[in-house]
Design a protein around this motif. Structure first.
Motif, mmCIF file in Angstrom:
data_model
loop_
_atom_site.group_PDB
_atom_site.id
_atom_site.type_symbol
_atom_site.label_atom_id
_atom_site.label_comp_id
_atom_site.label_asym_id
_atom_site.label_seq_id
_atom_site.Cartn_x
_atom_site.Cartn_y
_atom_site.Cartn_z
ATOM 1 N N ASN B 127 40.034 19.864 -22.199
ATOM 2 C CA ASN B 127 39.463 18.679 -21.568
ATOM 3 C C ASN B 127 38.856 19.005 -20.208
ATOM 4 N N LEU B 130 35.577 20.432 -21.046
ATOM 5 C CA LEU B 130 34.646 19.373 -21.439
ATOM 6 C C LEU B 130 34.144 18.627 -20.206
ATOM 7 N N VAL B 135 30.811 16.596 -20.739
ATOM 8 C CA VAL B 135 30.844 16.002 -22.072
ATOM 9 C C VAL B 135 31.779 14.793 -22.020
ATOM 10 N N PRO B 136 31.304 13.615 -22.367
ATOM 11 C CA PRO B 136 32.148 12.426 -22.244
ATOM 12 C C PRO B 136 33.123 12.284 -23.420
ATOM 13 N N ALA B 137 33.994 13.237 -23.589
ATOM 14 C CA ALA B 137 34.965 13.164 -24.685
ATOM 15 C C ALA B 137 36.237 13.886 -24.240
#
Lengths: 75, 532, 346
Positions: B127, B130, B135-137
């Motif tokens: 995370n 990410l 990255v929006p996840a």
């Protein structure tokens, strides 16, 4: 053939008298690094393939034991 | 129900009583029932995960065994019809099949461990990655409970599977007996990680009541409790002060904490193992020793031959050997010999395999970057020893030192101890960054005066407590030193006259009872208040 | 070792016996030594020494009773016997098991019970040291084991083993052992005042009259405390023993608290004598300038005044006997003489 094994052993650990000792593994004279290097050298010298399952103390405790292992793998 | 609790000893006594009341051939069942009860009492429904690992391992091993036997039958049945080439092809095919089965079994067993112990670590770091890439996840994280001793019983099970695969042992036919091999209660919490060929038959056969075994077992338990309760739990007070503090300590004080932590973890871990071995001995079962005087190691490599032996030998047999003998590594060796020359080149595969092995040793300890660093630190030190050790030894000999003997040996032991202590910064500090900060603070000030100016008395233990700790450590080191000299202390003691023996036993028991760190800390003021 | 098997086992058993002996000795050395204020040991020991069925009344409750009631004063005035089973912060849980323990030896007509703890939670962890002082002096018995079990079940850190083997609780005292601790064969003093703690010091206190304005409100009763009070009362009813609730004079009490205990008493048909109420204080002639040790506890002079009133009440309500001329109770007169000497009585 035994002479060739002793030759390999001598380059590996010059200070050890390999003709006398029959508990090379049990007494901790050869450690795991020695074993790995030794297996590589023996593979090259005798054109065999010693596998992980052959890495038992009884196969490496003495030059005679190594000879038996090599003969078995060559047949 | 921890190893030092009265409840655990009551439980053990009860189990021993029942064990020896049963007929010999059923005694193993008592141990199984006790082990599962113990696991259930400490972990509740997590027992199901232990059962899952047991079942998967048991069935996979049977499958491997089945393939082996099928192959043996075709070999003997059709010996005349098959040419040498055909036989070789059949053998290769069987091997591939076995590899696949082993892979499935290992993936399942190690997968449970990996998911429970490492998933959140992986998710957190993924995370972060990410987020860094905008990255929006995010991977969800789970609130996972780690079953008691999972790292130990998983490795023991995996080792068993590989041994069956290699044909070293036959698969166990009795699922209940096998369940005992995985769950034996004295060793499930913290090992040792036993091998099937060494332990299983001992568990299955019924042992008779033997006074001397009980006596030796009780002595071992007592010695373990001494190390754990008098040394480790007392040293922990200072260690916690220094390592949990807000960086207010510096220089020698921090290193003092690391030294005490080295002694603490040795006392705690080897003490726990001695308790486990002592209890097993009462049942007539010899567990392998996990420690061989690690504080007397003459190199980091030697240290790992003496410290947590069952883990390092597991890693050697199931990771280091297969890795360094694999085709990839053999090819790598040829490549390095061409590029770096024969002497260094042929050591490169060993060096690489060693670093990878110790990376795994580090990760085995826990899902945290600090353990990655801990593994790398040890792997690199050993790796450097492989590459340059011989040269250093030759140089030392030219300068008149004799490695491994006398004064030089003492220097080696001291140097190794210091290196081990620095490694402990990583395993003890709260995080990798915290370890780096503590290392930085260690070298930011030179203050050996703290040894005498009394500032060590402000770390949570008063003078009397420190003296008790010091005496206990001296006793531990003396015992280790004598054993290092080849003196079997328990046998030597049993040859002394009775009053002396009893005096030693009683002093040891009361040392643990009185100087052990346990229970509620006595606070006189709460009693002195008169309640008017 | 070439000994035959049974000899080895015999030797092992002798070793264990020797160990047990030394363990018991070590426990005596390490156990907390009572000071005057917390000497629950000698008070409990003396209770066990009372002849069976010799007590007419038991007074059970926290330190306000230990300091605030004088069984000997009552004996001197009214001629019936009584004993106070009271330790610091003695909560309803301990009260209940003290009752069970006491009734194994005594058959009192009345039990006077401290009613004030109805309002306080039973917190076994916050008052751990007081529980020790209440439990450790008890003889080993089923009642003691049951009490220990209840404490351990409620506690987050206390263990049964540490109550059964006090060395496990007090071993940390190795740092502060003194000569007094090693003197384990010292004769333990007995208590001469039937459970009363005589205090001579006095402190002038100010009684808050404004806290007793009439009100309909009442304080909340703690559910757990209430359940132990009910068990206590039920057990007494089964045995045909009357229960009287009291509250000793104290500064930190008020009308709402009084109402709560009074409602409880009315609900279960029990008398409640609240010596904190201003009219009661006037009635018994308590002097806040001289009769208190501190805001929560009376000294011997205060205790005397409460006892005169309480004794008269018990005598009248329960028709208790006058044993002052009974030859079996001569020792009570001897104890009374000492008490009177100590308190400068008549």
């Amino acid at each position: 053939m035994l002479d060739k094994i002793l030759e390999v052993l001598a380059t590996l650990r010059p200070e050890v008298d390999f003709t006398e000792n029959h508990h090379l593994i049990d007494d901790g004279i050869l450690d795991s690094f020695d074993i790995v290097t030794l297996v590589g050298e023996l593979n090259d010298a005798f054109d065999i393939e010693i596998g992980v399952e052959d890495l038992l103390p009884e196969n490496f405790n003495s030059p005679a034991a190594m000879l038996r292992l090599i003969e078995r793998l060559q047949s | 129900m921890g190893f030092t609790s009265a409840a655990f000893f009551a439980f053990t006594l009860l189990v021993a009583g029942i064990y020896f009341l049963f007929p010999k051939k059923n005694r193993w069942a008592v141990l199984l029932a006790a082990s599962y009860l113990y696991y259930f009492l400490t972990s509740g429904s997590l027992l199901l995960l232990l059962i899952a690992t047991t079942l998967i391992t048991f069935l996979t091993a049977l499958w491997l065994d089945f393939i082996n036997r099928q192959f043996d039958q075709t070999k003997t049945a059709g010996v005349e019809e098959l040419s040498r080439e055909q036989k070789k092809a059949a053998a290769a095919q069987v091997k591939r099949k076995k590899q696949l089965v082993l892979a499935i079994g290992l993936a399942a067993v190690l997968g449970i461990l990996a998911f429970l112990k490492y998933f959140n670590f992986f998710a957190t770091n993924f995370n972060v990655l990410l987020a860094a890439l905008s990255v929006p996840a995010a991977i969800p994280k789970f609130n996972l409970l780690l079953p008691l001793g999972i790292s130990f019983y998983t490795f023991q099970s995996a080792g068993y599977l590989i041994d069956v695969f290699r044909g070293k042992i036959q698969a166990d036919r009795n699922p209940f007996k096998f369940a005992l091999f995985v769950s034996f209660f004295p060793q499930i919490v913290q090992g040792p990680i036993s091998r099937y060929s060494q332990l299983a038959h001992q568990l299955y056969e019924g042992h008779s009541l033997d006074y001397d075994r009980i006596k030796f077992g009780a002595q071992l338990v007592l010695w373990g409790l001494f190390k754990k309760m008098v040394i480790a739990d007392r040293a922990a007070v200072i260690v916690n002060t220094i390592f949990n503090g807000q960086n207010q300590y510096e220089g020698f004080t921090v290193f003092f904490g690391a030294m005490l932590y080295t002694l603490q973890i040795y006392g705690d871990f080897s003490g726990g193992i001695d308790v486990a071995r002592g209890i097993a001995q009462i049942f007539g079962i010899d567990l392998v020793n996990n420690f061989a005087r690690p504080l007397f190691a003459t190199s980091i490599e030697d240290f790992w031959r003496r410290w947590h032996i069952t883990l390092s030998s597991w890693m050697r047999d199931y990771v280091f050997y297969p890795l360094s003998l694999s085709r990839l590594f053999v090819r790598m060796g040829r490549f390095f010999r061409r590029t770096l020359g024969a002497s260094i080149g042929k050591l490169m595969p060993t060096f690489t395999a060693m670093v990878i092995t110790f990376l795994l040793v580090g990760i085995w300890h826990g899902a945290n970057w600090k353990f990655v660093a801990y593994g790398m630190y040890n792997g690199l030190l050993i790796g450097l020893g492989i590459l340059f050790g011989p040269q250093v030894s030759r140089l030392a000999e030219k300068l008149g030192f004799t490695p491994g003997r006398g004064f030089t040996r003492g220097l080696q032991i001291l140097g190794t101890f210091v290196l081990v202590c620095f490694g402990r910064y990583f395993s003890r500090a709260a995080s990798f960054m915290a370890a780096l900060r503590l290392l930085d603070r260690t070298f930011s000030s030179f203050n050996p005066q703290v040894i005498i100016d009394g500032s060590l008395l402000n770390l949570g233990l008063d003078g009397k407590e420190l003296i008790v700790l010091l005496i206990a450590i001296v006793i531990l080191l003396t015992a280790d030193y004598l054993q290092e000299k080849g003196i079997a202390l328990r046998e030597r003691l049993s040859r002394q006259v009775l009053p002396l023996r009893w005096l030693v036993y009683l002093m040891a028991i009361f040392a643990v009872l009185i100087f052990g760190v346990y229970g509620i800390n006595f606070n006189a003021s709460s009693f002195i208040y008169m309640g008017f | 070792m070439s000994l035959p098997g049974y000899q080895k086992w015999l030797r092992g058993i002798i070793f264990l016996a020797l160990f047990s002996l030394l363990f018991a000795l070590a426990s005596q050395i390490f156990i907390i030594k009572p000071t005057v204020g917390n000497d629950s040991f000698s008070r409990m020991k003396t209770f066990y020494q009372q002849p069976n069925h010799s007590l007419d009344v038991l007074y059970i409750g926290a330190s306000t009773l230990r300091n605030g009631i004088s069984p000997l004063e009552i004996w001197g005035q009214y001629g019936f016997t009584g004993y106070t089973l009271s330790t610091g912060y003695q909560n309803p849980l301990v009260n209940y098991y003290y009752l069970l323990e006491a009734l194994k030896y005594q058959q009192p007509d009345v039990v006077v019970l401290d009613g004030s703890w109805l309002l306080k939670p039973v917190n076994v962890d916050a008052q751990e040291s007081f529980l020790r002082l209440a439990v450790d002096p008890m003889r080993l018995s089923i009642e003691k084991l049951l009490l220990i079990r209840e404490i351990v079940e409620k506690s987050s850190f206390q263990t049964a083993s540490s109550y059964l083997f006090p060395l496990l609780r007090y071993h940390n005292r190795w740092k502060e052992l003194s000569e007094k601790d090693w003197d384990i064969f010292r004769f333990q003093p007995t208590d001469r005042y039937k459970g009363q703690l005589l205090i001579y010091e006095s402190e002038a206190v100010k009684l808050p009259v404004e806290a007793y304005q009439p009100t309909d409100q009442s304080s909340r009763i703690d559910d757990e405390a209430r359940s132990y009070y009910l068990k206590f009362i039920r057990h007494c009813r089964e045995k045909g023993i009357a229960v009287v609730l009291i509250n000793a004079p104290r500064v930190g009490w008020n009308m709402k608290m009084h109402n709560a205990v009074q409602e409880f008493a009315d609900r279960f048909g029990l008398p409640f004598i609240d010596y904190s109420m201003p009219d009661k204080i006037r009635e018994i002639g308590l002097d806040p300038a001289t009769d208190f040790h501190d805001e929560e506890h009376l000294n011997f002079m205060g205790a005397k005044k409460v006892s005169l009133h309480l004794g008269a009440y018990l005598k009248e309500m329960y028709h208790l006997p006058d044993r002052r001329n009974d030859l079996d109770f001569l020792s009570w007169n001897e104890d009374l003489a000492i008490y009177q000497q100590k308190t400068g009585g008549k």
